[in-house]
Design a protein around this motif. Structure first.
Motif, mmCIF file in Angstrom:
data_model
loop_
_atom_site.group_PDB
_atom_site.id
_atom_site.type_symbol
_atom_site.label_atom_id
_atom_site.label_comp_id
_atom_site.label_asym_id
_atom_site.label_seq_id
_atom_site.Cartn_x
_atom_site.Cartn_y
_atom_site.Cartn_z
ATOM 1 N N THR A 10 14.284 69.754 -89.402
ATOM 2 C CA THR A 10 13.380 69.555 -88.268
ATOM 3 C C THR A 10 14.116 69.726 -86.947
ATOM 4 N N THR A 45 3.842 73.700 -81.849
ATOM 5 C CA THR A 45 2.946 73.359 -82.961
ATOM 6 C C THR A 45 3.734 72.649 -84.047
ATOM 7 N N ASP A 46 3.192 71.522 -84.522
ATOM 8 C CA ASP A 46 3.834 70.727 -85.576
ATOM 9 C C ASP A 46 3.356 71.203 -86.945
ATOM 10 N N TYR A 47 4.300 71.484 -87.864
ATOM 11 C CA TYR A 47 3.980 71.868 -89.237
ATOM 12 C C TYR A 47 4.521 70.791 -90.186
ATOM 13 N N THR A 49 5.471 68.953 -93.951
ATOM 14 C CA THR A 49 5.938 69.216 -95.323
ATOM 15 C C THR A 49 5.079 68.417 -96.297
ATOM 16 N N GLY A 59 8.675 67.558 -91.040
ATOM 17 C CA GLY A 59 8.342 68.984 -91.128
ATOM 18 C C GLY A 59 9.183 69.784 -90.141
#
Length: 431
Positions: A10, A45-47, A49, A59
């Protein structure tokens, strides 16, 4: 352990994202003085896991560009007479122009769009901006009528202005009701033949001593002592209703080549120039009206105006722009002619246009198709002449973003070093 490795992953993505933001900021600052430049902001943008009610694995973050093509820059006046700036929505449509190995100009085939309207005329007559892009527009015919069906790069015709032969002369003057002398009283008017050669018509008025309210007109050309012809002009004395005193009652050719002309109530004499082939209508006004030649109180002849519709030849002297987008060619004979018109192009989603080199954009499926409009109509922006639109970059705002990006980058590096320390401590437990 998975959380430690996830934290490393991250944090690395955070470094990459902040590097991207730093790059966008750097690009914006570097182009803060570029005409028509549109800044690029950064979206994060946050992705995930794994994320459930009981588990949340770290993530990563991704940075994407946020184009601000619809934000207008500051419009400033320019000493470039052909510069144009758009105030409001829209773009200029342009085509790339380059020079080949034989020093000939080659126009590209890709249609592009820009807000850089700092146009100048290149050696081939095309209007190009700072990036060498030729502006597209609607061409006009020889009479200045714009054809709004076809867009093409506008090219300035620098040929001479075609002369126009004089076909009519309009006289506005007053012959004195009580002349102080019986000598001829004259005025002159310049006229042009089909080649644009200047000729001078002399109009000599002599009061008729044998008849009241009557004058003899003699017309001569270029100082000749032999007149082209003579005519008698009689004025009303006011004794007949509907025929005001001092207005023309009749025009009667007496000798030479003068003939009556005009239709209806027009008082016109046809004057043939020497050499034949050209006849000029001398318009003296309207019978029984005071709208041209009159005989009112006074002792001296008074010339109000003598105008003609001929035009001498003229050499090209430059171009200018108008707020409706018209491109106007100017000539040293005082004439001008519209050669084309620059329209405004709009998109449903201008922020989705694809950036290219030189402050230009290409249309995409997300931007929607181009809609071509006349400046100032149907929501299109207005054109400001002799002006350019500056970059929409705010230096103070960019420096603020720079500080935030720097601190965020440093924080991510701290996360990496901390995760590394924790992993090292885990490894040391086996000793």
């Amino acid at each position: 352990m998975s959380s430690l490795f996830g934290a490393l992953h991250t944090a690395v993505s955070g470094l990459s994202a902040q590097s991207t933001a730093f790059g966008n900021i750097s690009d914006n600052v570097a182009n803060s003085q570029t005409v028509g430049y549109k800044r690029t902001d950064t979206n994060f943008t946050d992705y995930l896991t794994t994320s459930t009610a009981v588990t949340n694995d770290s993530g990563f973050v991704a940075a994407t560009p946020d184009y601000r093509n619809d934000v207008q820059g500051t419009i400033a006046s320019s000493d470039n007479a052909t510069a144009l700036a758009i105030s409001g929505n829209g773009f200029f449509q342009v085509t790339s122009a380059s020079t080949n190995t034989t020093n000939q100009e080659v126009l590209g085939t890709t249609t592009q769009y820009t807000r850089d309207g700092n146009f100048t005329m290149d050696k081939n007559g095309y209007l190009v901006n700072d990036a060498g892009e030729a502006v597209n527009g609607w061409a006009a015919d020889s009479s200045g009528v714009v054809n709004q069906t076809t867009m093409a790069p506008l090219k300035v015709d620098q040929s001479a202005f075609q002369p126009k032969a004089t076909s009519s002369v309009t006289l506005s003057a007053n012959l004195p009701a009580t002349p102080s002398t019986t000598d001829a009283q004259s005025s002159q008017v310049n006229v042009y033949d089909a080649q644009g050669t200047l000729h001078t018509l002399a109009l000599s008025w002599t009061p008729d001593t044998t008849a009241s309210n009557t004058w003899n007109l003699s017309v001569s050309e270029d100082g000749s002592t032999t007149p082209i012809g003579t005519s008698t002009v009689t004025f009303n004395d006011g004794s007949v209703a509907g025929q005001p005193a001092g207005t023309i009652e009749s025009v009667t050719p007496d000798s030479g080549g003068l003939t009556t002309g005009g239709t209806g109530s027009a008082a016109v004499l046809n004057v043939p120039l020497a050499g034949g082939g050209q006849s000029i209508a001398l318009n003296l006004g309207t019978f029984n009206k005071s709208d041209g030649l009159t005989q009112f109180a006074g002792t001296a002849y008074t010339l109000n105006s003598a105008t003609q519709d001929g035009i001498p030849p003229g050499a090209f002297s430059g171009i200018s722009t108008q707020s409706n987008g018209n491109i106007v060619a100017n000539y040293d004979n005082g004439q001008s002619r519209t050669i084309g018109q620059v329209p405004i192009v709009q998109f449903a989603n201008p922020d989705a246009l694809q950036k290219q080199d030189g402050q230009v954009y290409t249309a995409t499926a997300q931007s929607g198709p181009a809609t071509i409009k006349t400046a100032g109509s149907n929501g299109a922006g207005n054109l400001v002449t002799s002006a350019t639109e500056g970059s929409n970059v705010d230096i103070a705002s960019e420096f603020t973003k720079l500080i935030v990006a720097q601190r965020a980058y440093s924080a991510n590096t701290k996360m990496i070093t901390t995760a590394d320390d924790m992993l090292q401590q885990t490894i040391d437990m086996k000793r």
